[in-house]
Motif scaffolding. Structure first.
Motif, short mmCIF file in Angstrom:
data_model
loop_
_atom_site.label_atom_id
_atom_site.label_comp_id
_atom_site.label_asym_id
_atom_site.label_seq_id
_atom_site.Cartn_x
_atom_site.Cartn_y
_atom_site.Cartn_z
N UNK A 71 31.23 23.49 -34.79
CA UNK A 71 31.13 23.57 -33.32
C UNK A 71 30.02 22.65 -32.83
N UNK A 72 30.29 22.01 -31.69
CA UNK A 72 29.31 21.15 -31.01
C UNK A 72 29.12 21.73 -29.62
N UNK A 73 27.87 21.97 -29.25
CA UNK A 73 27.55 22.40 -27.89
C UNK A 73 26.51 21.44 -27.35
N UNK A 74 26.81 20.86 -26.19
CA UNK A 74 25.89 19.92 -25.55
C UNK A 74 25.42 20.56 -24.24
N UNK A 75 24.11 20.66 -24.05
CA UNK A 75 23.54 21.16 -22.80
C UNK A 75 22.78 20.02 -22.14
N UNK A 76 23.07 19.79 -20.86
CA UNK A 76 22.46 18.66 -20.15
C UNK A 76 21.88 19.10 -18.82
N UNK A 77 20.79 18.44 -18.43
CA UNK A 77 20.20 18.65 -17.11
C UNK A 77 19.72 17.31 -16.59
N UNK A 78 19.77 17.15 -15.27
CA UNK A 78 19.31 15.93 -14.60
C UNK A 78 18.11 16.27 -13.73
N UNK A 79 17.10 15.41 -13.80
CA UNK A 79 15.89 15.57 -13.00
C UNK A 79 15.49 14.24 -12.40
N UNK A 80 14.73 14.28 -11.32
CA UNK A 80 14.03 13.10 -10.80
C UNK A 80 12.57 13.35 -11.13
N UNK A 81 11.94 12.40 -11.83
CA UNK A 81 10.55 12.57 -12.25
C UNK A 81 9.71 11.38 -11.76
N UNK A 82 8.41 11.58 -11.71
CA UNK A 82 7.50 10.48 -11.41
C UNK A 82 7.48 9.52 -12.59
N UNK A 83 7.66 8.25 -12.30
CA UNK A 83 7.71 7.24 -13.37
C UNK A 83 6.44 7.27 -14.22
N UNK A 84 5.32 7.58 -13.62
CA UNK A 84 4.06 7.60 -14.37
C UNK A 84 4.04 8.69 -15.43
N UNK A 85 4.93 9.68 -15.31
CA UNK A 85 5.02 10.76 -16.29
C UNK A 85 5.89 10.41 -17.50
N UNK A 86 6.47 9.22 -17.50
CA UNK A 86 7.35 8.82 -18.60
C UNK A 86 6.63 7.79 -19.47
N UNK A 87 6.25 8.22 -20.68
CA UNK A 87 5.53 7.34 -21.59
C UNK A 87 6.38 6.18 -22.10
N UNK A 88 7.69 6.40 -22.30
CA UNK A 88 8.57 5.40 -22.91
C UNK A 88 9.30 4.52 -21.90
N UNK A 89 8.97 4.65 -20.62
CA UNK A 89 9.71 3.92 -19.59
C UNK A 89 8.97 2.65 -19.16
N UNK A 90 9.74 1.60 -18.87
CA UNK A 90 9.15 0.36 -18.36
C UNK A 90 8.65 0.54 -16.95
N UNK A 91 9.40 1.29 -16.12
CA UNK A 91 9.01 1.53 -14.73
C UNK A 91 7.83 2.48 -14.71
N UNK A 92 6.80 2.13 -13.95
CA UNK A 92 5.60 2.97 -13.88
C UNK A 92 5.30 3.46 -12.47
N UNK A 93 6.05 3.01 -11.46
CA UNK A 93 5.84 3.42 -10.08
C UNK A 93 7.08 4.10 -9.53
#
Length: 141
Positions: A71-93
């Motif tokens: 069995x495969x169960x996938x749980x997903x959620x979508x959020x809008x976050x502040x770019x500065x809170x994402x360590x791995x993201x190129x966008x920072x603003x």
């Protein structure tokens, strides 16, 4: 090469949408108080697409490798976050979109197989589309 089947979305009034694709028909809407909650929201449809593609990709891979994946169960959620809170993201603003995807696998799988399936999940076609540059061309009739 397969012929693309068009997806047609239409509405008469309000936010409720009728979606038709080949022999399939379903609805999209927004929850109350904005819509009438007659179907999933557009972001919920996007998450469902990613989840379905991930699950199908994992199933096909596991079958081809003879893995005992039950069995495969996938749980997903979508959020809008502040770019500065994402360590791995190129966008920072500003804000950016984050999708959290949790994959639950059951069956007789060892840790190496689970790690490999996690790598394969990153390669599902919808995941790759969402992570790539997308060219959307729009016209009005």
């Amino acid at each position: 090469m397969t012929t693309a089947i068009p997806v047609v979305v239409s509405s008469e009034n309000g936010l409720a949408q009728e979606i038709v694709c080949g022999n399939h028909r379903w609805r999209a809407d927004e929850p109350v108080p904005f819509g009438t909650d007659t179907g999933p929201s557009p972001y919920e449809l996007l998450l469902a697409s990613l989840g379905a593609c991930t699950s199908m990709t994992l199933r096909l891979y596991a079958q081809s490798k003879g893995m005992d994946l039950k069995r495969i169960t996938i749980r997903l959620q979508h959020f809008r976050i502040n770019a500065e809170d994402c360590r791995n993201c190129e966008t920072k603003d500003g804000l950016l979109d984050r999708i959290e995807r949790e994959i639950e696998l059951s069956g007789n799988l060892n840790e190496a197989q689970k790690r490999r399936l996690l790598e394969i999940a990153e390669r599902c076609p919808i995941h790759r589309t969402l992570k790539s540059e997308i060219d959307i061309q729009t016209s009005v009739l």
